[in-house]
Motif scaffolding. Structure first.
Motif, mmCIF file in Angstrom:
data_model
loop_
_atom_site.group_PDB
_atom_site.id
_atom_site.type_symbol
_atom_site.label_atom_id
_atom_site.label_comp_id
_atom_site.label_asym_id
_atom_site.label_seq_id
_atom_site.Cartn_x
_atom_site.Cartn_y
_atom_site.Cartn_z
ATOM 1 N N ALA A 17 0.763 -1.174 0.011
ATOM 2 C CA ALA A 17 -0.040 0.025 0.026
ATOM 3 C C ALA A 17 0.729 1.260 0.006
ATOM 4 C CB ALA A 17 -0.789 0.222 1.194
ATOM 5 N N ILE A 18 1.954 1.325 0.765
ATOM 6 C CA ILE A 18 2.801 2.395 0.744
ATOM 7 C C ILE A 18 3.418 2.670 -0.467
ATOM 8 C CG2 ILE A 18 4.976 3.254 1.796
ATOM 9 C CD1 ILE A 18 3.982 1.963 4.556
ATOM 10 N N LEU A 19 4.010 1.677 -0.798
ATOM 11 C CA LEU A 19 4.726 1.626 -2.362
ATOM 12 C C LEU A 19 3.617 2.089 -3.422
ATOM 13 C CD1 LEU A 19 7.449 1.096 -3.361
ATOM 14 C CD2 LEU A 19 6.989 -1.072 -3.936
ATOM 15 N N ALA A 20 2.327 1.668 -3.220
ATOM 16 C CA ALA A 20 1.146 2.051 -4.714
ATOM 17 C C ALA A 20 1.138 3.492 -4.406
ATOM 18 C CB ALA A 20 -0.086 1.254 -4.233
ATOM 19 N N LEU A 21 0.935 4.038 -3.141
ATOM 20 C CA LEU A 21 0.664 5.367 -2.982
ATOM 21 C C LEU A 21 2.022 6.152 -3.319
ATOM 22 C CD1 LEU A 21 -0.916 7.686 -1.699
ATOM 23 C CD2 LEU A 21 0.172 7.273 0.445
ATOM 24 N N ALA A 22 3.266 5.771 -3.222
ATOM 25 C CA ALA A 22 4.365 6.634 -3.334
ATOM 26 C C ALA A 22 4.575 6.499 -4.897
ATOM 27 C CB ALA A 22 5.771 5.869 -2.773
ATOM 28 N N ALA A 23 4.615 5.304 -5.383
ATOM 29 C CA ALA A 23 4.660 5.413 -6.800
ATOM 30 C C ALA A 23 3.579 6.051 -7.602
ATOM 31 C CB ALA A 23 4.725 3.794 -7.515
ATOM 32 N N THR A 24 2.289 5.983 -7.358
ATOM 33 C CA THR A 24 1.202 6.486 -8.236
ATOM 34 C C THR A 24 1.360 8.370 -7.904
ATOM 35 O OG1 THR A 24 -0.112 4.557 -7.883
ATOM 36 C CG2 THR A 24 -1.216 6.483 -8.595
ATOM 37 N N ALA A 25 1.503 8.478 -6.517
ATOM 38 C CA ALA A 25 1.536 9.812 -6.532
ATOM 39 C C ALA A 25 2.713 10.657 -7.132
ATOM 40 C CB ALA A 25 1.827 10.137 -4.741
ATOM 41 N N ARG A 26 3.852 10.047 -7.051
ATOM 42 C CA ARG A 26 5.055 10.450 -7.723
ATOM 43 C C ARG A 26 5.049 10.545 -9.376
ATOM 44 N NH1 ARG A 26 11.188 7.495 -8.047
ATOM 45 N NH2 ARG A 26 11.999 9.082 -9.148
ATOM 46 N N ALA A 27 4.340 9.354 -9.826
ATOM 47 C CA ALA A 27 4.249 9.345 -11.354
ATOM 48 C C ALA A 27 3.228 10.348 -11.899
ATOM 49 C CB ALA A 27 3.812 8.051 -11.914
ATOM 50 N N VAL A 51 -0.094 -1.396 -10.587
ATOM 51 C CA VAL A 51 0.241 -3.050 -10.202
ATOM 52 C C VAL A 51 0.186 -2.936 -8.843
ATOM 53 C CG1 VAL A 51 1.926 -4.679 -10.550
ATOM 54 C CG2 VAL A 51 1.303 -3.475 -12.439
ATOM 55 N N TYR A 52 0.997 -1.931 -8.143
ATOM 56 C CA TYR A 52 1.075 -2.047 -6.702
ATOM 57 C C TYR A 52 -0.446 -2.038 -6.092
ATOM 58 C CZ TYR A 52 6.019 -1.766 -7.021
ATOM 59 O OH TYR A 52 7.258 -2.021 -7.153
ATOM 60 N N ILE A 53 -1.308 -1.143 -6.844
ATOM 61 C CA ILE A 53 -2.559 -0.869 -6.054
ATOM 62 C C ILE A 53 -3.410 -2.342 -6.205
ATOM 63 C CG2 ILE A 53 -4.781 0.146 -6.628
ATOM 64 C CD1 ILE A 53 -3.106 2.473 -7.248
ATOM 65 N N VAL A 54 -3.419 -2.947 -7.306
ATOM 66 C CA VAL A 54 -3.885 -4.243 -7.620
ATOM 67 C C VAL A 54 -3.393 -5.122 -6.661
ATOM 68 C CG1 VAL A 54 -4.342 -6.023 -9.282
ATOM 69 C CG2 VAL A 54 -4.708 -3.623 -10.029
ATOM 70 N N TRP A 70 -1.451 -13.328 -7.794
ATOM 71 C CA TRP A 70 -0.258 -14.112 -8.245
ATOM 72 C C TRP A 70 -0.085 -13.271 -9.802
ATOM 73 C CZ3 TRP A 70 3.304 -17.108 -7.026
ATOM 74 C CH2 TRP A 70 2.937 -18.071 -5.905
ATOM 75 N N ALA A 71 -1.144 -12.758 -10.241
ATOM 76 C CA ALA A 71 -0.823 -12.090 -11.756
ATOM 77 C C ALA A 71 -0.184 -10.804 -11.544
ATOM 78 C CB ALA A 71 -2.001 -12.049 -12.452
ATOM 79 N N ALA A 72 -0.651 -9.987 -10.279
ATOM 80 C CA ALA A 72 -0.202 -8.740 -9.948
ATOM 81 C C ALA A 72 1.451 -8.597 -9.584
ATOM 82 C CB ALA A 72 -0.830 -7.976 -9.082
ATOM 83 N N VAL A 73 1.677 -9.774 -8.865
ATOM 84 C CA VAL A 73 3.028 -9.851 -8.316
ATOM 85 C C VAL A 73 3.855 -10.494 -9.343
ATOM 86 C CG1 VAL A 73 4.173 -11.349 -6.610
ATOM 87 C CG2 VAL A 73 2.110 -10.032 -5.771
ATOM 88 N N GLY A 74 3.267 -11.186 -10.256
ATOM 89 C CA GLY A 74 3.995 -11.715 -11.413
ATOM 90 C C GLY A 74 4.430 -10.795 -12.235
#
Length: 133
Positions: A17-27, A51-54, A70-74
Motif C-alpha cells: 500500500a505504501i509503495l502503491a501510494l508513493a509510486a502513483t503519487a510520484r508518477a 500494479v501495486y494498487i492491484v 498471483w498475476a499482479a505480483v508476477g
C-alpha cells in the motif's frame, strides 16, 4: 488455510500500500508537471503504481482474488527485472528514474525484493487440499 492478508500478511499488504501510494503519487506529479521530459519513465512508474494498487487489494482480499494477486505480483517481478536491466544497458532511454529503474534502487531495492516476498507469501498461504481416504 491462512488468509494472505492476515498475520504477517498485513505487513506485506501495508508495504504494498505504501509503495502503491508513493509510486502513483510520484508518477502523477511527474506526468502533470514534466511529462514530456521522460514520458517512458513516468508512464512506467504509473504502471508500477497501478500494479501495486492491484496487488495491495488482491493480497488483502484473498479468496477469489488470489489469482489476481498471483498475476499482479508476477507482473511486478517481470517489470522490475525487465526495467532494471533496460535501465542499466540503455540508460539513455531513461533520462529520469522509474520505480523499477536499476531494480528499484531509488526505493531501497524494495521493488525487487517485494514480489519475491509476495510470491513466497501467496505460496505459503495457499489453500491446502484435504486428502482424506
Amino acid at each position: 488455510m491462512r488468509h494472505s492478508g492476515r498475520g504477517p500478511g498485513r505487513v506485506i499488504v501495508t508495504v504494498y500500500a505504501i509503495l502503491a501510494l508513493a509510486a502513483t503519487a510520484r508518477a502523477t506529479v511527474q506526468i502533470a508537471t514534466k511529462g514530456s521530459e521522460a514520458p517512458l519513465a513516468y508512464a512506467l512508474s504509473l504502471a508500477a503504481g497501478i500494479v501495486y494498487i492491484v496487488a495491495t487489494i488482491s493480497l488483502a482480499r484473498d479468496g477469489r482474488w488470489r489469482p489476481v494477486a498471483w498475476a499482479a505480483v508476477g507482473i511486478e517481478m517481470i517489470g522490475v527485472v525487465t526495467v532494471g536491466i533496460l535501465s542499466l544497458v540503455a540508460p539513455q532511454d531513461f533520462p529520469d528514474a522509474t520505480v523499477w529503474s536499476q531494480f528499484g534502487r531509488g526505493y531501497g531495492w524494495i521493488p525487487l525484493v517485494l514480489p519475491a516476498v509476495g510470491m513466497w507469501w501467496l505460496w505459503r498461504t495457499r489453500p491446502r487440499q484435504s486428502g482424506t481416504m
